[in-house]
Design a protein around this motif. Structure first.
Motif, PDB file in Angstrom:
ATOM      1  N   SER A 261      75.131  40.510  39.556  1.00 24.40           N
ATOM      2  CA  SER A 261      73.472  40.326  39.793  1.00 24.40           C
ATOM      3  C   SER A 261      72.944  40.931  40.910  1.00 24.40           C
ATOM      4  CB  SER A 261      73.354  38.665  39.919  1.00 24.40           C
ATOM      5  OG  SER A 261      74.266  38.045  41.031  1.00 24.40           O
ATOM      6  N   TRP A 262      73.631  41.578  41.950  1.00 21.87           N
ATOM      7  CA  TRP A 262      73.112  42.162  43.045  1.00 21.87           C
ATOM      8  C   TRP A 262      73.238  43.673  42.746  1.00 21.87           C
ATOM      9  CZ3 TRP A 262      77.627  39.251  42.863  1.00 21.87           C
ATOM     10  CH2 TRP A 262      78.928  40.054  42.793  1.00 21.87           C
ATOM     11  N   ASP A 263      73.556  44.174  41.745  1.00 21.10           N
ATOM     12  CA  ASP A 263      73.522  45.708  41.397  1.00 21.10           C
ATOM     13  C   ASP A 263      72.074  46.293  41.328  1.00 21.10           C
ATOM     14  OD1 ASP A 263      76.223  45.896  41.513  1.00 21.10           O
ATOM     15  OD2 ASP A 263      76.537  45.805  39.239  1.00 21.10           O
ATOM     16  N   TYR A 264      72.081  47.416  41.765  1.00 23.12           N
ATOM     17  CA  TYR A 264      70.552  47.938  41.812  1.00 23.12           C
ATOM     18  C   TYR A 264      70.040  48.321  40.293  1.00 23.12           C
ATOM     19  CZ  TYR A 264      67.034  51.651  41.744  1.00 23.12           C
ATOM     20  OH  TYR A 264      66.129  52.510  41.559  1.00 23.12           O
ATOM     21  N   ASP A 265      71.107  48.623  39.444  1.00 21.74           N
ATOM     22  CA  ASP A 265      70.781  49.021  37.878  1.00 21.74           C
ATOM     23  C   ASP A 265      70.367  47.653  37.224  1.00 21.74           C
ATOM     24  OD1 ASP A 265      71.587  51.646  38.297  1.00 21.74           O
ATOM     25  OD2 ASP A 265      73.266  51.387  37.282  1.00 21.74           O
ATOM     26  N   VAL A 266      70.855  46.450  37.565  1.00 22.46           N
ATOM     27  CA  VAL A 266      70.435  45.325  37.118  1.00 22.46           C
ATOM     28  C   VAL A 266      69.041  44.858  37.415  1.00 22.46           C
ATOM     29  CG1 VAL A 266      71.028  42.642  36.958  1.00 22.46           C
ATOM     30  CG2 VAL A 266      73.045  44.473  36.680  1.00 22.46           C
ATOM     31  N   LEU A 267      68.822  45.139  38.679  1.00 23.08           N
ATOM     32  CA  LEU A 267      67.445  44.667  39.234  1.00 23.08           C
ATOM     33  C   LEU A 267      66.531  45.580  38.638  1.00 23.08           C
ATOM     34  CD1 LEU A 267      68.577  43.829  42.682  1.00 23.08           C
ATOM     35  CD2 LEU A 267      68.219  42.135  40.904  1.00 23.08           C
ATOM     36  N   LYS A 268      66.761  46.738  38.538  1.00 21.51           N
ATOM     37  CA  LYS A 268      65.728  47.815  38.227  1.00 21.51           C
ATOM     38  C   LYS A 268      65.512  47.576  36.489  1.00 21.51           C
ATOM     39  CE  LYS A 268      63.272  51.725  38.812  1.00 21.51           C
ATOM     40  NZ  LYS A 268      62.655  51.880  37.391  1.00 21.51           N
ATOM     41  N   ALA A 269      66.434  47.408  35.827  1.00 21.91           N
ATOM     42  CA  ALA A 269      66.361  47.033  34.423  1.00 21.91           C
ATOM     43  C   ALA A 269      65.464  45.856  34.143  1.00 21.91           C
ATOM     44  CB  ALA A 269      67.643  46.880  33.816  1.00 21.91           C
ATOM     45  N   ILE A 270      65.639  44.872  35.053  1.00 17.60           N
ATOM     46  CA  ILE A 270      64.683  43.534  34.857  1.00 17.60           C
ATOM     47  C   ILE A 270      63.437  44.149  35.275  1.00 17.60           C
ATOM     48  CG2 ILE A 270      64.457  41.459  35.783  1.00 17.60           C
ATOM     49  CD1 ILE A 270      67.357  41.169  36.374  1.00 17.60           C
ATOM     50  N   GLN A 271      63.116  44.609  36.084  1.00 19.02           N
ATOM     51  CA  GLN A 271      61.839  45.139  36.712  1.00 19.02           C
ATOM     52  C   GLN A 271      61.116  46.090  35.456  1.00 19.02           C
ATOM     53  OE1 GLN A 271      61.477  48.293  39.563  1.00 19.02           O
ATOM     54  NE2 GLN A 271      59.817  46.939  40.698  1.00 19.02           N
ATOM     55  N   ASP A 272      61.990  46.857  34.985  1.00 21.12           N
ATOM     56  CA  ASP A 272      61.533  47.994  33.827  1.00 21.12           C
ATOM     57  C   ASP A 272      60.820  47.132  32.676  1.00 21.12           C
ATOM     58  OD1 ASP A 272      61.680  49.931  35.873  1.00 21.12           O
ATOM     59  OD2 ASP A 272      63.797  50.746  34.666  1.00 21.12           O
ATOM     60  N   GLY A 273      61.752  46.174  32.162  1.00 19.79           N
ATOM     61  CA  GLY A 273      61.598  45.425  30.934  1.00 19.79           C
ATOM     62  C   GLY A 273      60.130  44.851  31.107  1.00 19.79           C
TER      63      GLY A 273
END
Length: 369
Positions: free
Chosen positions: A86-98
């Motif tokens: 849950s702290w990974d950059y790719d996860v947070l960026k993907a949530i934002q992009d969605g």
């Protein structure tokens, strides 16, 4: 508050300049409309919560209502990355992009990385703190600056009834302490208030300096319900005085609160007074706009226009203190024709809450000229 305003505008502008490959033409048009909307200096950052993933209908309706903010958990499963952290950059960026692809801006991460070991002072607490610090650094990289967290281990917000009939048969949640006090102690045993405060101080000492470095605003949510203990675990964030104590543990412009009106109302606090006190000190980073009827021992959720708080005065106080941060409706009633599966976050109830809030906001803006 001006800094948070500039941050939000900067985020929106950066998303607006994405290439057509990142945003659809419709989403780009919506983003331009958002920038125009945000230019109204008196507007708050109104958004909706997405705790069960992307909800296409809710997102489309949100854009149609000009509610262009989104609040979401740090959930790898939300973006099809269940093996990730849950702290990974790719996860947070993907949530934002969605959200960005639908014309929405991710405003707040609510429910960040796991923290139960820290809250209870168990082995592994330092690793959880390390993960949380990494989470803040990566959140900063994507331009999101607000984190809503709580100090309620094992048991989050709790109710003894999840489908109590309210006005016109709408369903709301309710709480009776006499019923809750007989529940069994959790597998972790008893935890005193002194221990919970000690663990909170340990956490704040470790993360607040890192929040300052990353430009992250830590918005602590009150314990809901604000009773002394549930299932053996003491609850300490149960009054305005408790929040004053918490802020004094780690004085910092990045250490603040989530102003959950419903929870502060169950404490017996006067909502406009609490807003004014913490708002004038720039400690309100995020708002949950809702109301209740009752007290901490026995209460039920209500429609915004049907509770015990002067919601007009509450909203007006946010304008009086110059608050420009994110605000969302919270724990709405489930209305006729809607599912009660996600109690407190039904679609129709959210639509009513948004309309009510927008009406209050427009009235206040016009009265202020």
């Amino acid at each position: 508050m001006k800094n948070s305003r500039r941050t939000f505008l900067k985020q929106s502008a950066s998303v607006a300049t994405l290439s057509a490959g990142g945003l659809s033409p419709l989403a780009q048009t919506l983003r331009r409309q958002q920038l125009v909307s945000l230019a109204k200096d008196a507007d708050l950052q109104l958004g909706l919560a997405y705790f069960w993933g992307y909800e296409p209908q809710k997102m489309k309706l949100s854009v149609q209502m000009n509610v262009l903010g989104a609040v979401a958990p740090a959930s790898p499963g939300m973006v099809g990355m269940k093996g990730a952290n849950s702290w990974d950059y790719d996860v947070l960026k993907a949530i934002q992009d969605g959200f960005a692809k639908e014309g929405l801006t991710l405003q707040v991460i609510e429910s960040p990385t796991p923290l139960d070991k820290v809250k209870l002072g168990l082995d592994g607490k330092d690793q959880e703190i390390d993960h949380f610090i990494t989470f803040m650094k990566n959140l900063s990289k994507i331009g999101v600056d607000t984190v809503c967290y709580n100090w309620m281990p094992v048991i989050n917000w709790s109710r003894t009834q999840m489908a109590k009939p309210s006005r016109g048969g709408a369903l709301v949640s309710a709480f009776k302490y006499e019923e809750a006090r007989n529940q069994s102690v959790t597998q972790f045993g008893e935890f005193s208030a002194e221990t919970m405060w000690k663990n909170l101080a340990y956490f704040l000492k470790a993360v607040v300096p890192e929040a300052e470095k990353s430009g992250i605003k830590l918005a602590l949510h009150p314990d809901d319900p604000p009773v002394d203990k549930l299932r053996g675990i003491s609850r300490i964030m149960t009054s305005a005085d408790a929040f004053k104590k918490m802020l004094a543990l780690a004085p910092s412009p990045n250490n603040g609160i989530t102003m959950c009106q419903g929870t502060f109302a169950t404490m017996g606090e006067d909502i406009p007074t609490v807003i004014k006190y913490f708002g004038e000190r720039n400690k309100i980073f995020f708002v949950h706009f809702r109301d209740i009827r009752g007290n901490r021992q026995n209460f039920e959720e209500t429609f915004g226009d049907d509770g015990q708080t002067d919601m007009y005065k509450a909203m007006k106080t946010y304008y009086d203190i110059g608050f420009k941060g994110p605000i969302r409706p919270d724990h709405v009633p489930t209305m006729a024709g809607d599912s009660n599966d996600h109690q407190g976050y039904s679609l129709l109830g959210s639509l009513h809450a948004v309309g009510y809030m927008q009406g209050l906001m427009e009235a206040i803006r016009k009265q202020r000229g």
